[in-house]
Design a protein around this motif. Structure first.
Motif, short mmCIF file in Angstrom:
data_model
loop_
_atom_site.label_atom_id
_atom_site.label_comp_id
_atom_site.label_asym_id
_atom_site.label_seq_id
_atom_site.Cartn_x
_atom_site.Cartn_y
_atom_site.Cartn_z
N ASP A 72 -2.62 4.90 3.42
CA ASP A 72 -2.54 4.20 2.13
C ASP A 72 -3.84 4.34 1.34
O ASP A 72 -4.93 4.08 1.87
CB ASP A 72 -2.23 2.72 2.34
N GLY A 108 0.85 -1.18 0.00
CA GLY A 108 0.00 0.00 0.00
C GLY A 108 0.88 1.23 0.00
O GLY A 108 1.97 1.22 0.56
N PHE A 137 -2.97 0.55 -3.91
CA PHE A 137 -2.49 -0.78 -3.55
C PHE A 137 -2.01 -1.52 -4.78
O PHE A 137 -2.56 -1.37 -5.87
CB PHE A 137 -3.61 -1.56 -2.84
N ALA A 153 -8.66 -1.81 -3.17
CA ALA A 153 -8.58 -2.10 -1.74
C ALA A 153 -9.47 -3.28 -1.37
O ALA A 153 -9.15 -4.04 -0.45
CB ALA A 153 -8.98 -0.86 -0.94
N ARG A 195 -3.10 -2.80 6.61
CA ARG A 195 -3.39 -1.54 5.92
C ARG A 195 -3.11 -0.35 6.83
O ARG A 195 -3.52 -0.33 7.98
CB ARG A 195 -4.84 -1.54 5.48
#
Length: 163
Positions: free
Chosen positions: A154, A119, A157, A141, A150
């Motif tokens: 972030d 991420g 990804f 995500a 996570r």
């Protein structure tokens, strides 16, 4: 010019790791974060160097200039974390980022990891290009494994499938 040496993290590297990561997060990208906000930095062996995970540093003349972590999240999957290279050591001519990533992916493959996720923030545009050039594919995500660690900052990804 001194040679870039990639080695496994050891306790003597703690301050060097913090000295590379925090200025990039805070000053370069304006992320209001401290070392205390990142418990993984307080216990790199306990967080990264377990299972198939690990943490490496790039050094020039004994000084840490880059970092990269592999967090084992189980089921042949891992998260790439804390990939940072000091500004003065970025770029193809030094090859620090490429060496760190190549080493991590080789070790991950040797340790039986099949997929590596990461991420990043929308601000790290050069990082996005770097990951994409090195075989990572952007994913939503909603496709991340439940065990993926996570971070609140972030927003983008990526995943790479290893053979």
């Amino acid at each position: 010019m001194s040679e870039v040496v990639i080695s496994r993290f050891s306790e003597g590297d703690v301050q060097g790791v913090v000295d590379v990561i925090l200025p990039i997060q805070r000053e370069e990208f304006g992320i209001p974060i401290t070392a205390a906000d990142q418990p993984d930095l307080r216990d790199i062996p306990g967080f990264y160097q377990v299972g198939s995970g690990d943490f490496w540093v790039a050094k020039v003349a004994g000084t840490v200039v880059g970092t990269i972590g592999l967090k084992d999240i189980g089921e042949g999957q891992a998260a790439l974390r804390k990939m940072f290279v000091a500004e003065a050591w970025r770029g193809r001519e030094f090859g620090v980022a490429a060496a760190l990533l190549k080493g991590l992916l080789a070790e991950a493959t040797a340790r039986g990891i099949r997929e590596v996720y990461l991420g990043t923030t929308a601000k790290f545009l050069a990082a996005h290009r770097f990951y994409e050039k090195n075989g990572f594919v952007e994913v939503g995500a909603d496709t991340l494994p439940d065990r993926f660690p996570r971070m609140a900052v972030d927003t983008k990804f990526y995943r790479i499938t290893l053979t």
